[in-house]
Write a protein that holds these residues in place. Structure first.
Motif, PDB file in Angstrom:
ATOM      1  N   TYR A 132       1.295  -0.812  -0.308  1.00 32.29           N
ATOM      2  CA  TYR A 132      -0.055   0.389  -0.098  1.00 32.29           C
ATOM      3  C   TYR A 132       0.779   1.445  -0.197  1.00 32.29           C
ATOM      4  O   TYR A 132       1.953   1.286   0.611  1.00 32.29           O
ATOM      5  N   LYS A 133       0.548   2.265  -1.381  1.00 32.44           N
ATOM      6  CA  LYS A 133       1.397   3.448  -0.937  1.00 32.44           C
ATOM      7  C   LYS A 133       0.250   4.797  -0.403  1.00 32.44           C
ATOM      8  O   LYS A 133      -0.484   4.825  -0.453  1.00 32.44           O
ATOM      9  N   ILE A 134       0.680   4.825   0.910  1.00 36.12           N
ATOM     10  CA  ILE A 134      -0.720   5.373   1.595  1.00 36.12           C
ATOM     11  C   ILE A 134       0.849   6.772   1.746  1.00 36.12           C
ATOM     12  O   ILE A 134       1.926   7.478   1.572  1.00 36.12           O
ATOM     13  N   LYS A 135       0.276   7.960   2.197  1.00 42.00           N
ATOM     14  CA  LYS A 135       0.346   9.445   2.058  1.00 42.00           C
ATOM     15  C   LYS A 135       0.065   9.449   3.253  1.00 42.00           C
ATOM     16  O   LYS A 135       0.940  10.709   4.209  1.00 42.00           O
ATOM     17  N   ASP A 136      -1.574   9.981   4.183  1.00 42.40           N
ATOM     18  CA  ASP A 136      -1.381  10.598   5.311  1.00 42.40           C
ATOM     19  C   ASP A 136      -1.242   9.453   6.813  1.00 42.40           C
ATOM     20  O   ASP A 136      -1.494   7.967   6.374  1.00 42.40           O
ATOM     21  N   VAL A 137      -0.190   9.819   7.422  1.00 39.04           N
ATOM     22  CA  VAL A 137      -0.317   9.013   8.327  1.00 39.04           C
ATOM     23  C   VAL A 137      -0.570   9.948   9.371  1.00 39.04           C
ATOM     24  O   VAL A 137       0.430  11.431   9.879  1.00 39.04           O
ATOM     25  N   THR A 138      -0.688   9.329  11.407  1.00 44.31           N
ATOM     26  CA  THR A 138      -1.143  10.381  12.385  1.00 44.31           C
ATOM     27  C   THR A 138      -0.148   9.815  13.476  1.00 44.31           C
ATOM     28  O   THR A 138      -0.638   8.613  13.917  1.00 44.31           O
ATOM     29  N   LYS A 139       0.371  10.289  13.661  1.00 43.37           N
ATOM     30  CA  LYS A 139       1.441   9.498  15.033  1.00 43.37           C
ATOM     31  C   LYS A 139       0.829   9.474  15.900  1.00 43.37           C
ATOM     32  O   LYS A 139      -0.045  10.603  16.935  1.00 43.37           O
ATOM     33  N   VAL A 140       0.429   8.146  17.210  1.00 41.60           N
ATOM     34  CA  VAL A 140      -0.293   8.571  17.873  1.00 41.60           C
ATOM     35  C   VAL A 140       0.950   8.282  19.312  1.00 41.60           C
ATOM     36  O   VAL A 140       0.452   8.494  20.260  1.00 41.60           O
ATOM     37  N   TYR A 141       1.480   7.660  19.321  1.00 33.47           N
ATOM     38  CA  TYR A 141       2.296   7.434  20.267  1.00 33.47           C
ATOM     39  C   TYR A 141       4.033   7.140  20.264  1.00 33.47           C
ATOM     40  O   TYR A 141       4.275   7.670  18.979  1.00 33.47           O
ATOM     41  N   GLU A 142       5.103   7.824  21.229  1.00 33.45           N
ATOM     42  CA  GLU A 142       6.156   7.545  20.779  1.00 33.45           C
ATOM     43  C   GLU A 142       6.671   6.409  22.356  1.00 33.45           C
ATOM     44  O   GLU A 142       6.464   6.935  23.195  1.00 33.45           O
ATOM     45  N   ALA A 143       6.859   5.541  21.841  1.00 33.08           N
ATOM     46  CA  ALA A 143       7.791   4.601  23.472  1.00 33.08           C
ATOM     47  C   ALA A 143       8.880   3.831  22.957  1.00 33.08           C
ATOM     48  O   ALA A 143       9.089   3.396  22.132  1.00 33.08           O
ATOM     49  N   TYR A 144       9.333   3.622  23.622  1.00 33.10           N
ATOM     50  CA  TYR A 144      10.413   2.752  24.435  1.00 33.10           C
ATOM     51  C   TYR A 144       9.675   1.433  24.797  1.00 33.10           C
ATOM     52  O   TYR A 144       9.327   1.393  25.222  1.00 33.10           O
ATOM     53  N   MET A 145      10.295   0.736  24.395  1.00 29.85           N
ATOM     54  CA  MET A 145       9.222  -1.257  23.714  1.00 29.85           C
ATOM     55  C   MET A 145      10.455  -1.840  24.624  1.00 29.85           C
ATOM     56  O   MET A 145       9.603  -2.601  25.557  1.00 29.85           O
ATOM     57  N   SER A 146      11.275  -1.981  25.107  1.00 30.58           N
ATOM     58  CA  SER A 146      11.798  -2.513  26.293  1.00 30.58           C
ATOM     59  C   SER A 146      12.958  -1.837  27.177  1.00 30.58           C
ATOM     60  O   SER A 146      14.526  -2.144  27.413  1.00 30.58           O
ATOM     61  N   PRO A 147      12.773  -1.285  28.298  1.00 31.20           N
ATOM     62  CA  PRO A 147      14.034   0.086  28.089  1.00 31.20           C
ATOM     63  C   PRO A 147      14.622  -0.198  28.662  1.00 31.20           C
ATOM     64  O   PRO A 147      16.158   0.525  29.285  1.00 31.20           O
TER      65      PRO A 147
END
Length: 192
Positions: free
Chosen positions: A107-122
């Motif tokens: 899929y070639k997408i243009k619009d994305v919305t950031k919802v989180y920034e996370a450390y997965m195993s800090p």
């Protein structure tokens, strides 16, 4: 606390696929005492992941691929169902996830919305994961997907959101980023 941390040494234990470092540091603890500690940190760079959704069809696009760490930790097939994801390399998180979406899902997408920034195993991994959602339609399908990197054999799954939630609740989806994004979609009621 960060002002109370001093890195004394960094030793590269493994320079291969990604880097594993042994870091010795000193810090001032809560009792105001200086302590010296050693930790191993796996540096794989930062990454991005996305939940692709089609509001009209009430579907999501997920991927399925073999993951060695899950295999050696008891997942008999080693296969995991996940949202599309990849490493930033030199890209911005947004450019990365657009590239990875096309490579992995077609899929070639243009619009994305950031919802989180996370450390997965800090406790041991330095990676920050940037998590997005993005709408898709059948017109956006430009290719088969499946990945382009050596060793990537990715199955593309288009399933109903209800089925994805059932799979998560049944323990068939065990990937943290995927669980987080499916729960985000449910909490934000993106299909209503």
């Amino acid at each position: 606390m960060t002002n109370n941390v001093k890195i004394l040494s960094t030793e590269t234990i493994s320079p291969f696929w990604h880097k594993l470092h042994r870091i010795t540091y000193e810090h001032i603890n809560k009792r105001n005492e200086k302590e010296t500690m050693t930790r191993e940190v796996y540096d794989r760079g930062n990454g991005a992941g996305i939940l692709l959704y089609n509001k009209e069809k009430k579907t999501v696009v997920l991927t399925k691929q073999f993951r060695m760490p899950s295999f050696i930790n008891g997942n008999a097939s080693g296969m995991l169902v996940e949202v599309c994801a990849g490493q930033l390399d030199q890209d911005s998180p947004e450019d990365c996830i657009r590239r990875e979406t096309e490579e992995e899902t077609g899929y070639k997408i243009k619009d994305v919305t950031k919802v989180y920034e996370a450390y997965m195993s800090p406790g041991s991994v330095s990676e920050i994961l940037y998590l997005f959602i993005g709408a898709y339609t059948k017109e956006m399908k430009q290719g088969e997907g499946g990945g382009v990197d050596h060793g990537e054999e990715i199955d593309v799954l288009e399933i109903s959101f209800d089925e994805a939630m059932r799979m998560m609740e049944a323990g068939e989806i065990k990937d943290a980023k995927t669980i987080m994004l499916l729960q985000y979609a449910w909490i934000k009621r993106i299909f209503e």
